[in-house]
Design a protein around this motif. Structure first.
Motif, PDB file in Angstrom:
ATOM      1  N   TRP A 274       0.826  -1.220   0.000  1.00 15.53           N
ATOM      2  CA  TRP A 274       0.000   0.000   0.000  1.00 15.53           C
ATOM      3  C   TRP A 274       0.854   1.262   0.000  1.00 15.53           C
ATOM      4  O   TRP A 274       0.528   2.235  -0.662  1.00 15.53           O
ATOM      5  N   ALA A 275       1.964   1.236   0.745  1.00 13.30           N
ATOM      6  CA  ALA A 275       2.856   2.401   0.772  1.00 13.30           C
ATOM      7  C   ALA A 275       3.474   2.601  -0.614  1.00 13.30           C
ATOM      8  O   ALA A 275       3.492   3.716  -1.152  1.00 13.30           O
ATOM      9  N   ASP A 276       3.963   1.515  -1.209  1.00 13.83           N
ATOM     10  CA  ASP A 276       4.590   1.591  -2.532  1.00 13.83           C
ATOM     11  C   ASP A 276       3.586   2.107  -3.566  1.00 13.83           C
ATOM     12  O   ASP A 276       3.909   2.957  -4.407  1.00 13.83           O
ATOM     13  N   ASN A 277       2.352   1.629  -3.492  1.00 15.64           N
ATOM     14  CA  ASN A 277       1.362   2.037  -4.491  1.00 15.64           C
ATOM     15  C   ASN A 277       0.842   3.447  -4.253  1.00 15.64           C
ATOM     16  O   ASN A 277       0.539   4.155  -5.219  1.00 15.64           O
ATOM     17  N   LEU A 278       0.778   3.881  -3.002  1.00 15.72           N
ATOM     18  CA  LEU A 278       0.430   5.293  -2.779  1.00 15.72           C
ATOM     19  C   LEU A 278       1.512   6.189  -3.385  1.00 15.72           C
ATOM     20  O   LEU A 278       1.210   7.200  -4.028  1.00 15.72           O
ATOM     21  N   HIS A 279       2.767   5.791  -3.208  1.00 16.43           N
ATOM     22  CA  HIS A 279       3.895   6.538  -3.772  1.00 16.43           C
ATOM     23  C   HIS A 279       3.746   6.677  -5.297  1.00 16.43           C
ATOM     24  O   HIS A 279       3.928   7.758  -5.850  1.00 16.43           O
ATOM     25  N   HIS A 280       3.397   5.610  -5.973  1.00 18.40           N
ATOM     26  CA  HIS A 280       3.280   5.661  -7.434  1.00 18.40           C
ATOM     27  C   HIS A 280       1.997   6.350  -7.882  1.00 18.40           C
ATOM     28  O   HIS A 280       1.984   7.103  -8.862  1.00 18.40           O
ATOM     29  N   PHE A 281       0.907   6.094  -7.182  1.00 17.93           N
ATOM     30  CA  PHE A 281      -0.392   6.665  -7.559  1.00 17.93           C
ATOM     31  C   PHE A 281      -0.387   8.188  -7.366  1.00 17.93           C
ATOM     32  O   PHE A 281      -0.777   8.938  -8.267  1.00 17.93           O
ATOM     33  N   ALA A 282       0.076   8.643  -6.204  1.00 10.95           N
ATOM     34  CA  ALA A 282      -0.012  10.074  -5.861  1.00 10.95           C
ATOM     35  C   ALA A 282       0.755  10.937  -6.866  1.00 10.95           C
ATOM     36  O   ALA A 282       0.326  12.047  -7.194  1.00 10.95           O
ATOM     37  N   GLN A 283       1.865  10.428  -7.379  1.00  5.91           N
ATOM     38  CA  GLN A 283       2.654  11.270  -8.293  1.00  5.91           C
ATOM     39  C   GLN A 283       2.055  11.338  -9.697  1.00  5.91           C
ATOM     40  O   GLN A 283       2.499  12.139 -10.518  1.00  5.91           O
TER      41      GLN A 283
END
Ligand code: FER
Length: 287
Positions: A274-283
């Protein structure tokens, strides 16, 4: 600490579903390399946003309910901001994204590096029940508890969205409103976001749970989906017994030529994914 206990309890309660056999297709691979080291750690050398509580009256539950709001560094700025609604899992609450996943540090770091546009992030309690506390493990999967997550749809659309737009300096149109979530919250984000493309243009489901409606029901008109969606982002880990649901969703989108991101990582049903995907999604939001 509470969040760690909560996720440990969930692991026990959900063990039978999360242990399902996983079969991978050739395109079940990462769309992006893993986030760089330290991406979810607090950096003392940069400007930090803040998280505050926002309370509102819910006609759905008949109670006063509280969301956590991330405000980026420098808020209020002269410019109005876009908003991401970020939804938690079945055993979490409005603190799960910040407490367990470290969303605040992830967002601060991306914004400081110019990799995400400054945004307001609304982290509500997605369990629209009069008692909206995470229940004990033996009641996590009861029909009543699961139904609370579906009941949140009307509260979100009719009450919380307008309340946020009234209270904060938001841009307030669909092009500047995103919705995403993890697991049960991923299902909500897909159901509510894709079900209301007049309100959201950016949608993300991370490790989405079986509360997700079938893609054929959510996106019956591929042409309309293509025109209205700015981003549809799906992710899951290969150690997550729920991956089948996201694989099927991805396959439908592919068959119907609906552009989307499909990011399959090496993780499980856990904060690493979830942390990794928030990092990619948010940008990728609001650009
Ligand atoms: C289920 C398995 C997992 C389910 C929900 C979940 C509604 C949610 C997990 C989570 O939010 O972490 O069968 O049914």
């Amino acid at each position: 600490m509470k969040d760690l206990i909560r996720s440990a309890l969930l692991a026990v309660a959900a063990a039978p579903v999360l242990a399902c056999a996983v079969e991978l297709a050739p395109d079940d691979v990462r769309a992006f390399a893993a986030a760089p080291a330290g991406f979810s750690e607090v950096r003392p050398d940069i400007a930090h946003g803040r998280v505050e509580a926002f309370s509102y009256d819910s006609p759905v539950t008949g109670t006063r309910r509280t969301a956590n709001i991330y405000l980026p560094p420098g808020y209020p700025s002269p410019r109005k901001l876009p908003v991401l609604y970020l939804l938690h899992g079945i055993a979490g609450n409005q603190h799960e994204w910040t407490g367990y996943v470290h969303a605040q540090a992830i967002l601060d770091n991306l914004i400081a590096d110019g990799r995400a546009v400054p945004m307001i992030v609304v982290m509500p309690n997605g369990r629209a029940l009069p008692d909206d506390r995470p229940p004990p493990p033996d009641r996590t999967f009861t029909p009543e508890h699961v139904a609370g997550f579906a009941k949140f749809e009307r509260e979100l659309l009719d009450v919380l969205l307008p309340a946020i737009d009234a209270r904060y300096a938001t841009l307030g149109d669909r092009q500047h409103r995103a919705i995403a979530g993890l697991s049960m919250g991923g299902g909500q984000a897909l159901d509510f976001g894709l079900g209301h493309l007049d309100r959201f243009a950016w949608v993300g489901g991370f490790s989405s749970a079986p509360n997700t409606r079938p893609a054929s029901e959510l996106l019956p008109d591929a042409d309309l989906a293509r025109r209205r969606l700015a981003l549809l982002y799906l992710s899951c880990g290969i150690q997550d017994g729920l991956i089948r649901l996201s694989q099927d969703f991805h396959r439908y989108l592919k068959q119907h030529d609906i552009p989307h991101v499909w990011n399959v990582d090496e993780h499980g049903h856990d904060r690493e994914s979830w942390a990794d995907n928030l990092h990619h999604f948010a940008q990728r939001l609001f650009r």
